[in-house]
Design a protein around this motif. Structure first.
Motif, PDB file in Angstrom:
ATOM      1  N   TYR A 267       0.837  -1.112   0.123  1.00  5.73           N
ATOM      2  CA  TYR A 267      -0.153   0.003   0.116  1.00  5.73           C
ATOM      3  C   TYR A 267       0.839   1.162  -0.291  1.00  5.73           C
ATOM      4  O   TYR A 267       2.091   1.339   0.670  1.00  5.73           O
ATOM      5  N   THR A 268       0.330   2.330  -0.449  1.00  3.74           N
ATOM      6  CA  THR A 268       1.138   3.642  -0.809  1.00  3.74           C
ATOM      7  C   THR A 268       1.345   4.291   0.317  1.00  3.74           C
ATOM      8  O   THR A 268       2.326   5.201   0.578  1.00  3.74           O
ATOM      9  N   ARG A 269       0.580   4.019   1.416  1.00  3.79           N
ATOM     10  CA  ARG A 269       0.519   4.748   2.747  1.00  3.79           C
ATOM     11  C   ARG A 269       1.456   4.003   3.835  1.00  3.79           C
ATOM     12  O   ARG A 269       1.455   4.074   4.903  1.00  3.79           O
ATOM     13  N   GLY A 270       2.388   3.036   3.136  1.00  3.21           N
ATOM     14  CA  GLY A 270       3.155   2.141   4.259  1.00  3.21           C
ATOM     15  C   GLY A 270       2.906   1.162   4.814  1.00  3.21           C
ATOM     16  O   GLY A 270       3.718   0.540   5.312  1.00  3.21           O
ATOM     17  N   LYS A 302       2.908  10.354  10.052  1.00  3.70           N
ATOM     18  CA  LYS A 302       3.984  10.204  11.371  1.00  3.70           C
ATOM     19  C   LYS A 302       3.672  11.217  12.486  1.00  3.70           C
ATOM     20  O   LYS A 302       3.550  10.881  13.624  1.00  3.70           O
ATOM     21  N   ASP A 303       3.289  12.587  11.914  1.00  3.36           N
ATOM     22  CA  ASP A 303       3.041  13.378  13.023  1.00  3.36           C
ATOM     23  C   ASP A 303       1.628  13.587  13.579  1.00  3.36           C
ATOM     24  O   ASP A 303       1.228  14.398  14.175  1.00  3.36           O
ATOM     25  N   ASP A 304       0.728  12.793  13.064  1.00  2.46           N
ATOM     26  CA  ASP A 304      -0.640  12.689  13.336  1.00  2.46           C
ATOM     27  C   ASP A 304      -1.024  12.150  14.918  1.00  2.46           C
ATOM     28  O   ASP A 304      -0.262  11.086  15.281  1.00  2.46           O
ATOM     29  N   PRO A 305      -1.542  13.001  15.823  1.00  4.86           N
ATOM     30  CA  PRO A 305      -1.730  12.317  16.991  1.00  4.86           C
ATOM     31  C   PRO A 305      -2.464  10.945  17.213  1.00  4.86           C
ATOM     32  O   PRO A 305      -2.190  10.139  18.207  1.00  4.86           O
ATOM     33  N   ASP A 306      -3.201  10.696  16.346  1.00  3.59           N
ATOM     34  CA  ASP A 306      -4.103   9.306  16.403  1.00  3.59           C
ATOM     35  C   ASP A 306      -3.449   8.380  15.204  1.00  3.59           C
ATOM     36  O   ASP A 306      -4.204   7.408  14.885  1.00  3.59           O
TER      37      ASP A 306
END
Length: 839
Positions: A267-270, A302-306
């Motif tokens: 998947y492109t989002r890792g 990476k920087d998202d709190p959730d």
């Protein structure tokens, strides 16, 4: 002898210089060749077996030039090679054969074109040149077919027994001779017999119209069974994880007994997942597979709190093996991460389950004695509670029923005596709340009985003895807590203990028959069989001090509280009360026998079971109240494979108060009748189908089973949520309906109902269009559960499937158009909606 001298050929030429219509020539070398000839021993010839020649017109020999000519639908057979043609010319000097058509028909076309059959393969063309020594040849305007694949060309050149070159080649799996619905064209092709076709500059044609962009090269498998190769990926978009390509990998057919499947989803989002499936099989001996997967799924940046990242893994092993005719080993083991596997699984039911169950069993039996033994392992993993329950191991030995005094002939009372034994060793390992608890024990069970028959009644006195061995028991103590109240503490005491209990009883039964012979409407007779039976059983009270199975602790109030010292052990402890019970049962069987057709000598009488109705009730002599159990009725009937009906009812003899379902007062005494319905349920099933079409207009689209003992696995991790077998267009329609109803009445004022109807319907709009409907409807909640609509179109060598889930968590659709041939199953067009989003 591998020789054929020229002398033999001259001999036959002199005798059969000219063969008329349908004459044949037989040349058996071993019967004619003179062994004393020095020339024949020194000279080697290429013809080493019997040659058969046949023609409708004539067979001519040119002795001087060592040639043979066959005219008029000629047929030449040599070893595994057979040539049929209008004209066949054989040059023995050069070991060559030239075959071509003999005449033109009314449409100015050549007839009797050459046909070469070699080792089961058939080649056709306008003319053919073949060398039977080197097995090389050239066929002009030829075509052949292998394993459902057809290839043609202006010229086919055979360079050895396994390799062919084709000029202006056409390859297809469509069997439409006039105009294939699709084909691949290449100016140059190379065919490796029963392996593959290699071509360069490939043009794909649909209905004779070429696709404008060619492929530089392509490899088409024509090998039957399993074969190694790259698994092409599937592309799509996921609302949570981004654009993906899935199931990309490689399939390795290691040999006839093993293969390996390695794929990945990216998947492109890792996120990613790696899958593997190792299969093995040896026919009549063993089969199995080892399946594993590991995935990492990321939600958010990476920087998202959730942001969340989860890793899951799964390991599954299935194995079936027949070691000897009396010894088998079966295993179905599965180990998963606690967060389960929630993506790219093979079965929708896997998404709904909350546990994984594993088991493995080695079973051995002895035919002469009838005894058997099994060694097993069991494991249950509960995902939500993070609990694991294991039995490692469970060893069971069973001795079949023995009759030590039986001698044969008429049986005396002593000869009806029989006994059986079973012994079990079990060790349980339970992990709950990160605490491991281990319990084990051995259980011995001995049963003995007599089975005399007095008049029309059968009696069966029986005695049962049970002995349980434990290495632990419990001890309870009463200690004050911080509030000054009782706090019960339970401790394990490690010591060897034996718990011995027994029970005995007697049962009696008989059979009553009633027969009615209507002799009308095709009914010969109706029989009603009534089987009443009564059973009495007695179990002593083992809680008295003499047995030593119970103990006491003293609470803060000075009261002595009795407890079972073995209540936590795996087979439990002894009974704490005397039990005397009497059970009554009544079975009713209604059967019908049909009349045979007197005009048909092959007609036979048929027996049909109309209805089974069973009732039972019990009475406990030692109960302090509510001595009668509920009256339970069970009924069922089945008419062939078309209709079935099953149901049950429960009635209570006791009255109720408020929400208390049973109080110690009979309904009759309260003036409310004799019985009160507390539960009622039934299910009805109907299955109908039309007769299978005899027409061959439509083709079966199911994929064949694999060879070498590998059957196609319907539980494949790469099939996805929409996988199902291809429709059968030869069945015009079929219908399956199921209705279920349940009503619970613990008290008349509290009624709980549940009912649902489910079914499936498949029907052909035309011989090539099929519609399939499946689903379930909850009549109480008034909502559908997982309905599905499928439309299929038979496109001769292609098939179209449109699948739609209109409602539910996994709603969505998938449209697929693909080639039927399994070797080209990845030649398809797919369009699907997002069905994991759960909108």
């Amino acid at each position: 002898m591998k020789q054929l001298s020229l002398v033999i050929l001259i001999f036959f030429l002199c005798v059969f210089s000219f063969a008329q219509t349908n004459d044949s020539l037989l040349i058996p070398a071993q019967n004619i060749l003179p062994d004393t000839s020095a020339d024949s021993k020194s000279k080697k010839y290429d013809v080493d077996t019997t040659v058969f020649a046949e023609a409708k017109d004539s067979i001519f020999f040119n002795i001087k030039e060592k040639k043979m000519f066959i005219y008029g639908s000629g047929n030449l057979k040599y070893k595994q090679t057979e040539i049929k043609s209008g004209t066949i010319e054989i040059d023995f000097e050069n070991s060559s054969i030239h075959a071509y058509g003999s005449k033109l028909d009314s449409l100015n076309k050549i007839t009797d074109s050459p046909v070469l059959s070699e080792a089961g393969e058939i080649y056709q063309g306008t003319q053919m040149k073949y060398n039977f020594k080197t097995q090389q040849g050239v066929i002009s305007f030829a075509q052949t077919e292998q394993e459902g694949s057809k290839y043609t060309g202006n010229r086919i050149k055979k360079v050895d027994k396994d390799i062919y070159f084709i000029a202006d080649g056409v390859y297809t799996t469509c069997d439409n001779d006039s105009c294939p619905h699709y084909h691949f064209y290449s100016p140059r092709m190379k065919v490796i017999h029963k392996n593959q076709i290699v071509a360069e500059w490939i043009y794909l044609h649909f209905g004779g119209v070429p696709f404008p962009i060619p492929l530089p090269f392509a490899v088409f498998p024509i090998e039957s069974g399993r074969r190694s190769g790259i698994i092409p990926p599937i592309f799509g978009d996921d609302a949570t994880y981004g654009t993906y390509f899935s199931r990309f990998g490689y399939f390795w057919a290691i040999n006839d007994y093993f293969d390996l499947n390695l794929t990945g989803d990216f998947y492109t989002r890792g996120s990613y997942r790696l899958n593997s499936l190792f299969r093995y099989a040896k026919r009549y001996e063993f089969s199995g597979n080892l399946e594993g997967s590991y995935g990492s799924f990321v939600i958010g940046e990476k920087d998202d709190p959730d942001r969340s990242e989860t890793n899951d893994w799964r390991l599954r092993w299935n194995h079936n093996q027949t070691i000897t005719p009396t010894m088998k080993f079966d295993a179905r083991l599965e180990f998963l991460s606690n967060n389960r596997v929630t993506r790219n699984i093979s079965d929708v039911n896997d998404l709904l389950r909350n546990e994984a169950i594993s088991n493995a069993t080695l079973f051995k039996s002895w035919d002469e004695s009838g005894n058997s033994m099994s060694v097993s392992y069991n494991r249950r993993q509960v995902f939500q509670a993070n609990e694991v329950y294991e039995i490692l191991p469970n060893i069971t030995f069973t001795m079949s029923q023995k009759y030590p005094f039986r001698t044969g002939g008429s049986q005396s009372l002593l000869e009806t005596f029989g006994f059986s034994y079973s012994g079990t060793f079990e060790n349980r390992r339970n992990r709950k709340d990160r605490e491991l608890k281990i319990r084990g024990g051995i259980n011995h069970q001995l049963n003995a009985s007599l089975s005399p028959k007095i008049g029309y009644f059968s009696f069966s006195p029986n005695f049962s003895y049970q002995e349980r061995w434990y290495n632990k028991r419990i001890e309870k103590l009463s200690l004050p807590n911080f509030e000054g109240k009782d706090s019960i503490v339970t401790n394990d005491i490690n010591e060897i203990n034996f718990v011995r209990t027994f029970s005995f009883g007697i049962s009696a039964s008989t059979k009553l028959y009633g027969i009615f012979n209507p002799e009308m409407l095709g009914i010969k007779s109706i029989r009603h069989t009534v089987i009443p039976s009564v059973n009495y059983s007695f179990t002593p009270d083992f809680s008295t001090e003499g047995w030593g199975y119970f103990d006491y602790y003293t609470n803060l109030a000075g009261q002595q509280i009795k407890y079972n010292k073995f209540e936590n052990e795996i087979y439990g402890g002894a009974s704490d009360r005397e039990s005397q019970s009497l059970n009554f049962s009544l079975s009713n069987v209604f059967e019908m026998k049909t009349q045979s057709d007197p005009t048909d000598t092959t007609s036979k009488e048929n027996k049909i079971q109309l209805l089974n109705l069973n009732a039972n009730i019990g009475y406990d002599f030692t109960a302090d109240s509510l001595k009668f159990s509920d009256l339970r009725l069970n009924y069922r009937t089945q008419i062939g494979n078309v209709f079935s009906f099953n149901g049950g009812s429960t009635f209570s003899l006791y009255d109720y108060e408020g929400s208390i379902s049973r109080v110690n007062r009979f309904l009759y005494d309260a003036g409310k009748g004799l019985l009160r319905l507390t539960n009622f349920n039934f299910s009805v099933s109907l299955t109908l189908s039309g007769e299978k079409l005899k027409s061959t207009q439509t083709q079966q689209t199911s994929r064949p089973l694999q060879e070498s003992g590998f059957a196609q696995d319907n539980r494949n991790i790469y099939q996805g949520i929409y996988y199902m077998s291809d429709p059968d267009f030869t069945i015009p329609w079929d219908l399956s309906l199921n209705f279920y109803y349940n009503e619970s009445r613990p008290v008349p004022t509290i009624v709980t109902k549940s009912s649902s109807i489910s079914g499936s319907m498949n029907f052909n709009l035309t011989p090539a269009w099929k519609i399939s409907l499946t689903g379930s409807y909850d009549l109480q909640r008034k909502e559908f559960a997982a309905p599905q609509i499928r439309i299929s179109r038979d496109l001769h060598c292609w098939i179209m499937n449109f699948t739609w889930n209109p409602v539910g968590t996994f709603r969505g659709y998938m449209l697929e158009i693909r080639v039927k041939a399994p070797q080209l199953q990845d030649l398809k067009i797919t369009k699907r909606d997002q069905f994991f989003e759960g909108r």
